[in-house]
Design a protein around this motif. Structure first.
Motif, PDB file in Angstrom:
ATOM      1  N   ALA A  40       0.839  -1.209   0.000  1.00 11.08           N
ATOM      2  CA  ALA A  40       0.000   0.000   0.000  1.00 11.08           C
ATOM      3  C   ALA A  40       0.868   1.250   0.000  1.00 11.08           C
ATOM      4  CB  ALA A  40      -0.923  -0.015   1.216  1.00 11.08           C
ATOM      5  N   THR A  41       1.972   1.197   0.748  1.00  9.59           N
ATOM      6  CA  THR A  41       2.912   2.323   0.778  1.00  9.59           C
ATOM      7  C   THR A  41       3.426   2.621  -0.624  1.00  9.59           C
ATOM      8  OG1 THR A  41       3.615   1.721   3.027  1.00  9.59           O
ATOM      9  CG2 THR A  41       5.090   3.129   1.760  1.00  9.59           C
ATOM     10  N   ALA A  42       3.867   1.576  -1.322  1.00  8.03           N
ATOM     11  CA  ALA A  42       4.409   1.754  -2.668  1.00  8.03           C
ATOM     12  C   ALA A  42       3.343   2.264  -3.634  1.00  8.03           C
ATOM     13  CB  ALA A  42       4.987   0.431  -3.170  1.00  8.03           C
ATOM     14  N   LEU A  43       2.109   1.754  -3.511  1.00 10.24           N
ATOM     15  CA  LEU A  43       1.031   2.167  -4.406  1.00 10.24           C
ATOM     16  C   LEU A  43       0.693   3.642  -4.221  1.00 10.24           C
ATOM     17  CD1 LEU A  43      -1.107   1.495  -6.517  1.00 10.24           C
ATOM     18  CD2 LEU A  43      -2.615   0.749  -4.651  1.00 10.24           C
ATOM     19  N   LEU A  44       0.578   4.084  -2.960  1.00  8.89           N
ATOM     20  CA  LEU A  44       0.268   5.487  -2.697  1.00  8.89           C
ATOM     21  C   LEU A  44       1.395   6.394  -3.179  1.00  8.89           C
ATOM     22  CD1 LEU A  44      -1.296   5.197   0.883  1.00  8.89           C
ATOM     23  CD2 LEU A  44      -2.484   5.877  -1.212  1.00  8.89           C
ATOM     24  N   ALA A  45       2.636   5.969  -2.954  1.00 10.47           N
ATOM     25  CA  ALA A  45       3.773   6.769  -3.415  1.00 10.47           C
ATOM     26  C   ALA A  45       3.781   6.860  -4.933  1.00 10.47           C
ATOM     27  CB  ALA A  45       5.078   6.157  -2.903  1.00 10.47           C
ATOM     28  N   LEU A  46       3.414   5.781  -5.590  1.00 10.07           N
ATOM     29  CA  LEU A  46       3.364   5.777  -7.054  1.00 10.07           C
ATOM     30  C   LEU A  46       2.294   6.734  -7.569  1.00 10.07           C
ATOM     31  CD1 LEU A  46       4.494   4.512  -9.647  1.00 10.07           C
ATOM     32  CD2 LEU A  46       2.748   2.714  -9.426  1.00 10.07           C
ATOM     33  N   ILE A  47       1.151   6.768  -6.900  1.00 10.95           N
ATOM     34  CA  ILE A  47       0.083   7.705  -7.285  1.00 10.95           C
ATOM     35  C   ILE A  47       0.598   9.141  -7.221  1.00 10.95           C
ATOM     36  CG2 ILE A  47      -2.128   8.680  -6.555  1.00 10.95           C
ATOM     37  CD1 ILE A  47      -2.937   5.836  -5.672  1.00 10.95           C
ATOM     38  N   ALA A  48       1.298   9.463  -6.114  1.00  9.79           N
ATOM     39  CA  ALA A  48       1.828  10.825  -5.964  1.00  9.79           C
ATOM     40  C   ALA A  48       2.887  11.115  -7.016  1.00  9.79           C
ATOM     41  CB  ALA A  48       2.409  10.999  -4.569  1.00  9.79           C
ATOM     42  N   ALA A  49       3.725  10.106  -7.309  1.00  6.10           N
ATOM     43  CA  ALA A  49       4.792  10.300  -8.289  1.00  6.10           C
ATOM     44  C   ALA A  49       4.227  10.580  -9.670  1.00  6.10           C
ATOM     45  CB  ALA A  49       5.690   9.066  -8.323  1.00  6.10           C
ATOM     46  N   ALA A  66       4.108  14.716 -10.361  1.00  8.41           N
ATOM     47  CA  ALA A  66       5.489  14.421 -10.741  1.00  8.41           C
ATOM     48  C   ALA A  66       6.368  15.669 -10.712  1.00  8.41           C
ATOM     49  CB  ALA A  66       5.525  13.777 -12.122  1.00  8.41           C
ATOM     50  N   ARG A  67       5.877  16.778 -11.246  1.00  8.11           N
ATOM     51  CA  ARG A  67       6.701  17.985 -11.322  1.00  8.11           C
ATOM     52  C   ARG A  67       7.028  18.513  -9.930  1.00  8.11           C
ATOM     53  NH1 ARG A  67       4.201  22.241 -15.408  1.00  8.11           N
ATOM     54  NH2 ARG A  67       6.100  23.318 -14.746  1.00  8.11           N
ATOM     55  N   ARG A  68       6.030  18.527  -9.045  1.00  7.94           N
ATOM     56  CA  ARG A  68       6.249  19.043  -7.694  1.00  7.94           C
ATOM     57  C   ARG A  68       7.138  18.108  -6.875  1.00  7.94           C
ATOM     58  NH1 ARG A  68       7.472  22.951  -4.448  1.00  7.94           N
ATOM     59  NH2 ARG A  68       6.892  22.556  -2.293  1.00  7.94           N
ATOM     60  N   ASN A  69       7.073  16.822  -7.146  1.00  6.15           N
ATOM     61  CA  ASN A  69       7.724  15.844  -6.272  1.00  6.15           C
ATOM     62  C   ASN A  69       8.981  15.215  -6.876  1.00  6.15           C
ATOM     63  OD1 ASN A  69       6.150  15.803  -3.832  1.00  6.15           O
ATOM     64  ND2 ASN A  69       4.464  14.992  -5.058  1.00  6.15           N
ATOM     65  N   LYS A  70       9.601  15.888  -7.841  1.00 13.12           N
ATOM     66  CA  LYS A  70      10.847  15.346  -8.386  1.00 13.12           C
ATOM     67  C   LYS A  70      11.894  15.154  -7.289  1.00 13.12           C
ATOM     68  CE  LYS A  70      11.152  18.499 -11.601  1.00 13.12           C
ATOM     69  NZ  LYS A  70      11.668  19.330 -12.731  1.00 13.12           N
ATOM     70  N   ALA A  99       6.907   8.925   2.850  1.00 11.65           N
ATOM     71  CA  ALA A  99       5.861   9.568   3.659  1.00 11.65           C
ATOM     72  C   ALA A  99       5.414  10.888   3.032  1.00 11.65           C
ATOM     73  CB  ALA A  99       6.380   9.795   5.083  1.00 11.65           C
ATOM     74  N   VAL A 100       6.357  11.645   2.492  1.00  8.28           N
ATOM     75  CA  VAL A 100       5.988  12.902   1.823  1.00  8.28           C
ATOM     76  C   VAL A 100       5.117  12.611   0.604  1.00  8.28           C
ATOM     77  CG1 VAL A 100       6.858  14.886   0.552  1.00  8.28           C
ATOM     78  CG2 VAL A 100       8.007  14.151   2.640  1.00  8.28           C
ATOM     79  N   LEU A 101       5.529  11.635  -0.199  1.00  6.46           N
ATOM     80  CA  LEU A 101       4.730  11.274  -1.374  1.00  6.46           C
ATOM     81  C   LEU A 101       3.338  10.808  -0.969  1.00  6.46           C
ATOM     82  CD1 LEU A 101       7.424   9.391  -3.502  1.00  6.46           C
ATOM     83  CD2 LEU A 101       6.513  11.688  -3.899  1.00  6.46           C
ATOM     84  N   ILE A 102       3.256  10.047   0.099  1.00  5.82           N
ATOM     85  CA  ILE A 102       1.956   9.552   0.565  1.00  5.82           C
ATOM     86  C   ILE A 102       1.070  10.703   1.008  1.00  5.82           C
ATOM     87  CG2 ILE A 102       0.890   8.294   2.501  1.00  5.82           C
ATOM     88  CD1 ILE A 102       3.085   6.176   2.110  1.00  5.82           C
ATOM     89  N   ALA A 103       1.662  11.737   1.582  1.00  5.92           N
ATOM     90  CA  ALA A 103       0.858  12.910   1.963  1.00  5.92           C
ATOM     91  C   ALA A 103       0.165  13.501   0.747  1.00  5.92           C
ATOM     92  CB  ALA A 103       1.754  13.952   2.633  1.00  5.92           C
ATOM     93  N   TYR A 104       0.890  13.628  -0.359  1.00 12.75           N
ATOM     94  CA  TYR A 104       0.289  14.177  -1.577  1.00 12.75           C
ATOM     95  C   TYR A 104      -0.746  13.221  -2.166  1.00 12.75           C
ATOM     96  CZ  TYR A 104       3.621  18.020  -1.726  1.00 12.75           C
ATOM     97  OH  TYR A 104       4.328  19.167  -1.441  1.00 12.75           O
TER      98      TYR A 104
END
Length: 734
Positions: free
Chosen positions: A330-339, A343-347, A413-418
């Motif tokens: 689930a961690t990886a999936l949420l991070a992937l969604i944010a990525a 993408a531009r904000r979270n490079k 964790a930052v990616l998951i927040a987004y």
């Protein structure tokens, strides 16, 4: 503090109690850790006791101890002291005792890590919303109007950072220093504020939290430095003259605040002579590529923790070491969604995750425990960027690649927040009670999923109750309690059968210990105990070697001098931990040796399996003669001497340093006369001189004549004390 923040803090507190169960139920007599492993947890328990005991009971420097590795002692500057935690726990130790205080700091790490990440994530998404509103206006849609969802997204980020598999693995291994990474999010919060806000207080606070992180775990300085460098590279557009001044203030603040420990640390690193050997086991202490997506054996649906540890010890584990870092599906999936979605904000954060994940893989790629790959007959390895860090001063000191998983988790964790913010915004299109309730429910659901996939309940605990035999000898201050198993350990190996619990049991006996566990130590510290008579026999028996009758007779002949030298009053035979060799299967042969060799008095046995013996001491003599050519001399000789060798028709020891030490036991510290027979290695125009220093008091400088001669010194009672006295022989050349 805002009321909402207090609610968040309370929720993290309750979650911490739940995911570390049953710690809160046994908070006074157990600590997190695993009995069949290294028991590192008791090193951190000892830290707390020793700091209080040294400072408030003995009035001595808590960064040096001779209560371990007695009589040599050891520096604790490079020791994993977790100093800030020790200071925070002091009032609790005075009020509630040692074990509750230590457990409180462990719980503190989880709670504050989550809360710090919550504040950092909340700041990032609020800044993002402001920036995006200015840039994209109406294109933001729901995100622009649903700023109230940000605390829910930040709350999930706190869960994703604090309650992860790597933290539960480290705390279960007793590595409390790695769990204590709670100051990193606070540092990042004020680092970004320093970059974006002209107020100088942000730079001061960032420096303060950097110092907090360093005082908690010094090697976190490597993580801070690398992470800060990555951030500044990505945010280079923010670097102007004003920003650089604020960053300089940040660095100066951290340096000044940490200077009391920084300077001794640098001195130890560069002048101690015990720097990092090789790669420091980095080839083992890494994350296996397959381990990223292999649930740890702590999960209740995959429970096999002690079995995995046993397989690691036997060298037949699925990986090269314990699987320390499961990312989580689930961690990886949420991070992937944010990525994808942002993408531009979270490079920056995508780079943090991927970059430090690669560093966590160590110097060579490992897949399922294999680092050598057969490519149609060509056997090859895959070198990784961690190799380069080995050649960078200071950075190389972070010898454990899997520690970079802390920064991977932070980036995730930052990616998951987004990702959570975006998912929640799909629900909260309208600001009504139903959508608010639904958003809260989704927040709970996502938090629950993240908690479940990293679950480690029940958390492994070890029994911190002090065995009866150690209670029996409680208060044996200024004497030695010979505690078995007998062993010494550092981060790179061990001698004998080390059991760190005996270090913690010192909090009851308050007596000197021969044994000890440190991260780094000069080689001589192990050499002294390995070569000392009696001790080398005990080490041999513990590690499956046999002693012949001649060795037993030799030890019987030396034991009286051994007992007198150490002022040995008690021996304690600790109970072995099942399935924890050596000692679990050699205890009985050690006990048999002790009963055959030592002059034992009354025996005390306890239900917990521990045994205490009173040791009979001989009547002290008025005259002590030490023959440096004898086996017994190795007790008296500290560092700076060769083993016995023929020198001009005599059996003697050469000095190998310009400051060599000898220990002299005294039962009556009155004026003493010391006669020394010495021979200088001299050559024309370079007369040898010898300074004698007794317990840091200069006695006299003596010129040495060619050949063997006797020299007499008077040692005043004021320079001596009862017990072992240190004599330093300082030569003007070697």
């Amino acid at each position: 503090m805002r009321r909402a923040h207090l609610v968040v803090l309370a929720l993290y507190f309750l979650i911490t109690l739940a995911v570390t169960w049953p710690l809160v139920a046994q908070i006074g007599d157990h600590v997190p850790g695993t009995a069949t492993w290294s028991m590192d947890e008791y090193g951190y328990v000892w830290n707390n006791w020793w700091f209080k005991f040294a400072l408030f009971d003995k009035g001595t420097n808590p960064f040096f101890t001779n209560y371990l590795f007695y009589p040599l002692g050891a520096s604790l500057v490079l020791y994993a002291y977790t100093l800030l935690h020790v200071l925070l726990a002091l009032p609790l130790q005075f009020a509630f005792g040692l074990i509750p205080a230590v457990n409180a700091t462990v719980l503190f790490s989880f709670i504050v890590s989550a809360f710090g990440m919550y504040l950092f994530a909340l700041y990032l998404v609020r800044v993002s919303l402001r920036v995006w509103t200015e840039k994209y206006g109406e294109r933001l849609g729901a995100l622009r109007t649903d700023a109230s969802l940000q605390p829910l997204a930040a709350f999930i980020a706190g869960i994703a950072f604090a309650f992860t598999s790597n933290r539960f693995v480290y705390v279960s291994l007793g590595h409390y220093n790695i769990v204590a990474s709670e100051w990193l999010p606070f540092y990042l919060l004020f680092l970004f504020k320093t970059l974006l806000n002209p107020q100088l207080k942000n730079a001061l606070l960032a420096g303060l939290f950097a110092a907090f992180a360093l005082y908690t775990e010094t090697t976190d300085g490597v993580l801070l430095a690398l992470l800060s460098l990555v951030i500044l590279v990505f945010e280079w557009r923010l670097l102007n003259r004003s920003t650089l001044r604020r960053l300089a203030l940040l660095g100066a603040t951290a340096t000044v605040l940490f200077a009391p420990l920084l300077l001794p640390t640098l001195r130890e690193l560069f002048a101690s002579g015990y720097s990092l050997p090789g790669y420091g086991h980095a080839e083992k202490l890494l994350v296996d590529l397959n381990g990223f997506f292999a649930p740890t054996s702590l999960h209740p649906l995959n429970r096999g923790w002690e079995t995995e540890l046993d397989r690691v010890r036997q060298g037949v584990s699925r990986f090269s070491d314990v699987n320390t870092f499961f990312v989580g599906y689930a961690t990886a999936l949420l991070a992937l969604i944010a990525a994808i979605r942002f993408a531009r904000r979270n490079k920056l954060w995508i780079t943090v995750v991927l970059g430090f994940a690669v560093l966590a893989l160590g110097p060579l790629l490992h897949i399922n425990g294999v680092s050598e790959f057969d490519l149609d007959g060509l056997v090859t390895t895959v070198p990784l960027p961690f190799l380069a860090l080995h050649y960078v001063p200071l950075l190389k000191e972070n010898r454990v690649p899997n520690r970079y998983s802390i920064l991977v988790t932070l980036g995730l964790a930052v990616l998951i927040a987004y990702a959570a913010w975006w998912l929640l915004s799909k629900i909260r299109i309208k600001s009504n009670a139903t959508s608010k309730l639904m958003a809260s429910a989704v927040c709970c659901l996502l938090s629950g999923i993240l908690l479940f996939e990293h679950l480690a309940v029940p958390l492994p605990l070890t029994d911190a109750r002090i065995p009866g035999a150690y209670e029996r000898v409680r208060g044996s201050e200024d004497s030695l309690v010979l505690s078995l198993p007998l062993g010494w350990r550092n981060s790179f190996g061990q001698v004998g059968a080390e059991d760190t619990r005996t270090q913690y049991y010192q909090s009851a006996t308050r007596s000197f210990l021969l044994t000890g566990q440190l991260q780094r130590n000069p080689p001589f510290l192990f050499e002294y105990f390995s070569r000392a008579p009696i001790l080398r026999s005990l080490i041999a028996l513990e590690t499956y070697k046999d002693l012949d009758d001649a060795a037993l007779e030799r030890d019987r002949a030396l034991v009286t001098e051994f007992v007198r030298f150490f002022n040995l009053r008690y021996m304690v035979i600790g109970q072995a931990v099942a399935n924890r060799p050596p000692y679990s299967d050699t205890r009985e042969r050690v006990l048999d040796y002790v009963q055959k060799v030592f002059p034992l008095g009354k025996r005390f046995e306890y239900e917990d399996g521990s045994i205490a013996f009173r040791v009979n001491q001989s009547v002290p003599t008025d005259k002590l003669e030490i023959d440096f050519g004898s086996d017994a001399a190795q007790l008296y000789q500290a560092e700076g001497w060769t083993t016995a060798t023929p020198v001009a028709d005599a059996s003697a020891s050469w000095a190998t340093t310009q400051d060599a030490r000898v220990f002299i036991p005294l039962t009556d510290p009155r004026d003493q006369v010391l006669t020394v027979r010495a021979l200088p290695f001299d050559y024309a125009g370079h007369p040898q001189t010898l300074e004698l220093i007794a317990n840091d008091q200069m006695i006299r400088r003596q010129g040495l004549q060619p050949g063997w001669n006797e020299y007499t010194f008077t040692l005043p009672a004021a320079a001596l004390h009862r017990g072992l006295n240190e004599l330093r022989w300082r030569m003007n050349y070697l």
